[in-house]
Motif scaffolding. Structure first.
Motif, mmCIF file in Angstrom:
data_model
loop_
_atom_site.group_PDB
_atom_site.id
_atom_site.type_symbol
_atom_site.label_atom_id
_atom_site.label_comp_id
_atom_site.label_asym_id
_atom_site.label_seq_id
_atom_site.Cartn_x
_atom_site.Cartn_y
_atom_site.Cartn_z
ATOM 1 N N LEU A 8 32.401 41.087 39.817
ATOM 2 C CA LEU A 8 33.721 41.336 39.751
ATOM 3 C C LEU A 8 34.082 42.817 39.443
ATOM 4 O O LEU A 8 35.039 43.559 39.772
ATOM 5 C CB LEU A 8 34.642 40.420 38.804
ATOM 6 C CG LEU A 8 34.606 38.835 39.303
ATOM 7 C CD1 LEU A 8 35.464 38.193 38.260
ATOM 8 C CD2 LEU A 8 35.372 39.084 40.628
ATOM 9 N N PHE A 65 35.250 45.238 42.169
ATOM 10 C CA PHE A 65 36.230 44.765 42.844
ATOM 11 C C PHE A 65 37.621 45.174 42.101
ATOM 12 O O PHE A 65 37.570 45.018 40.817
ATOM 13 C CB PHE A 65 36.562 43.455 43.146
ATOM 14 C CG PHE A 65 35.620 42.700 44.194
ATOM 15 C CD1 PHE A 65 35.934 43.050 45.522
ATOM 16 C CD2 PHE A 65 34.306 42.267 43.781
ATOM 17 C CE1 PHE A 65 34.845 42.388 46.675
ATOM 18 C CE2 PHE A 65 33.446 41.777 44.748
ATOM 19 C CZ PHE A 65 34.043 41.994 46.086
ATOM 20 N N HIS A 66 38.697 46.028 42.247
ATOM 21 C CA HIS A 66 39.806 46.313 41.651
ATOM 22 C C HIS A 66 40.538 45.221 41.442
ATOM 23 O O HIS A 66 40.584 44.156 42.099
ATOM 24 C CB HIS A 66 40.640 47.289 42.342
ATOM 25 C CG HIS A 66 41.791 47.977 41.876
ATOM 26 N ND1 HIS A 66 43.088 47.108 41.518
ATOM 27 C CD2 HIS A 66 41.792 48.833 41.074
ATOM 28 C CE1 HIS A 66 43.600 47.856 40.714
ATOM 29 N NE2 HIS A 66 43.141 49.042 40.559
ATOM 30 N N GLN A 67 41.261 44.970 40.284
ATOM 31 C CA GLN A 67 41.726 43.823 40.068
ATOM 32 C C GLN A 67 42.898 43.321 40.909
ATOM 33 O O GLN A 67 43.204 42.092 41.141
ATOM 34 C CB GLN A 67 42.683 44.028 38.725
ATOM 35 C CG GLN A 67 43.565 42.764 37.999
ATOM 36 C CD GLN A 67 42.656 41.541 37.825
ATOM 37 O OE1 GLN A 67 41.446 41.775 37.134
ATOM 38 N NE2 GLN A 67 43.018 40.451 38.084
ATOM 39 N N CYS A 79 42.690 44.058 44.417
ATOM 40 C CA CYS A 79 41.946 43.937 45.505
ATOM 41 C C CYS A 79 42.085 42.685 46.368
ATOM 42 O O CYS A 79 42.696 41.735 45.951
ATOM 43 C CB CYS A 79 40.560 44.215 45.400
ATOM 44 S SG CYS A 79 39.527 42.841 44.983
ATOM 45 N N GLY A 137 42.737 39.299 44.063
ATOM 46 C CA GLY A 137 42.626 39.417 42.636
ATOM 47 C C GLY A 137 41.425 38.861 42.313
ATOM 48 O O GLY A 137 40.803 37.993 42.914
ATOM 49 N N HIS A 138 40.965 39.322 41.079
ATOM 50 C CA HIS A 138 39.851 38.498 40.345
ATOM 51 C C HIS A 138 39.751 37.209 40.304
ATOM 52 O O HIS A 138 38.909 36.681 40.622
ATOM 53 C CB HIS A 138 39.460 39.238 39.233
ATOM 54 C CG HIS A 138 38.902 40.666 39.049
ATOM 55 N ND1 HIS A 138 38.474 41.255 38.065
ATOM 56 C CD2 HIS A 138 38.799 41.562 40.039
ATOM 57 C CE1 HIS A 138 37.956 42.473 38.289
ATOM 58 N NE2 HIS A 138 38.305 42.598 39.572
ATOM 59 N N GLU A 139 40.945 36.612 39.783
ATOM 60 C CA GLU A 139 40.683 35.187 39.814
ATOM 61 C C GLU A 139 40.443 34.362 40.931
ATOM 62 O O GLU A 139 39.633 33.460 41.224
ATOM 63 C CB GLU A 139 42.356 34.592 39.218
ATOM 64 C CG GLU A 139 42.272 33.003 38.978
ATOM 65 C CD GLU A 139 43.564 32.502 38.240
ATOM 66 O OE1 GLU A 139 44.016 31.614 38.375
ATOM 67 O OE2 GLU A 139 44.017 33.499 37.344
ATOM 68 N N ILE A 178 39.079 35.528 43.724
ATOM 69 C CA ILE A 178 37.802 36.223 44.210
ATOM 70 C C ILE A 178 36.551 35.333 43.414
ATOM 71 O O ILE A 178 35.415 34.769 43.989
ATOM 72 C CB ILE A 178 37.527 37.594 44.161
ATOM 73 C CG1 ILE A 178 38.456 38.210 45.242
ATOM 74 C CG2 ILE A 178 36.068 37.910 44.305
ATOM 75 C CD1 ILE A 178 38.723 39.546 45.330
ATOM 76 N N SER A 179 36.764 35.041 42.116
ATOM 77 C CA SER A 179 35.899 34.529 41.032
ATOM 78 C C SER A 179 35.741 33.074 41.640
ATOM 79 O O SER A 179 34.489 32.610 41.644
ATOM 80 C CB SER A 179 36.521 34.693 39.745
ATOM 81 O OG SER A 179 35.441 33.809 38.740
#
Length: 76
Positions: free
Chosen positions: A35, A38-40, A42, A54-56, A58-59
């Motif tokens: 993560l 990746f930009h928050q 993205c 976003g990270h959530e 993508i995670s």
């Protein structure tokens, strides 16, 4: 990660190092390290799936992916 078959590398050492670290995070299933690439804010789109934002999101997608495949190893 397998590098022994890599014969020609036309990218700079800095870019190759960035790419190698990205693939290592992917191969090791290291979500925090992955993560960090990746930009928050993205967006990531894989194949024909809808984009994830976003990270959530993508995670969650990478966690499902790693559960489905169990192991992964890139060969350059």
């Amino acid at each position: 990660m397998k590098l022994d078959a890599l014969r020609i590398n036309q990218i700079s050492p800095a870019v190759f190092d960035w790419y190698r670290r990205y693939l290592e995070a992917m191969d090791n299933g290291d979500l925090p390290k992955l993560l960090a690439f990746f930009h928050q804010d993205c967006a990531l789109q894989i194949n024909n799936h809808l984009p994830m934002h976003g990270h959530e999101a993508i995670s969650a997608a990478f966690q499902r992916y790693w559960e489905a495949i169990h192991t992964i190893e890139h060969e350059l």
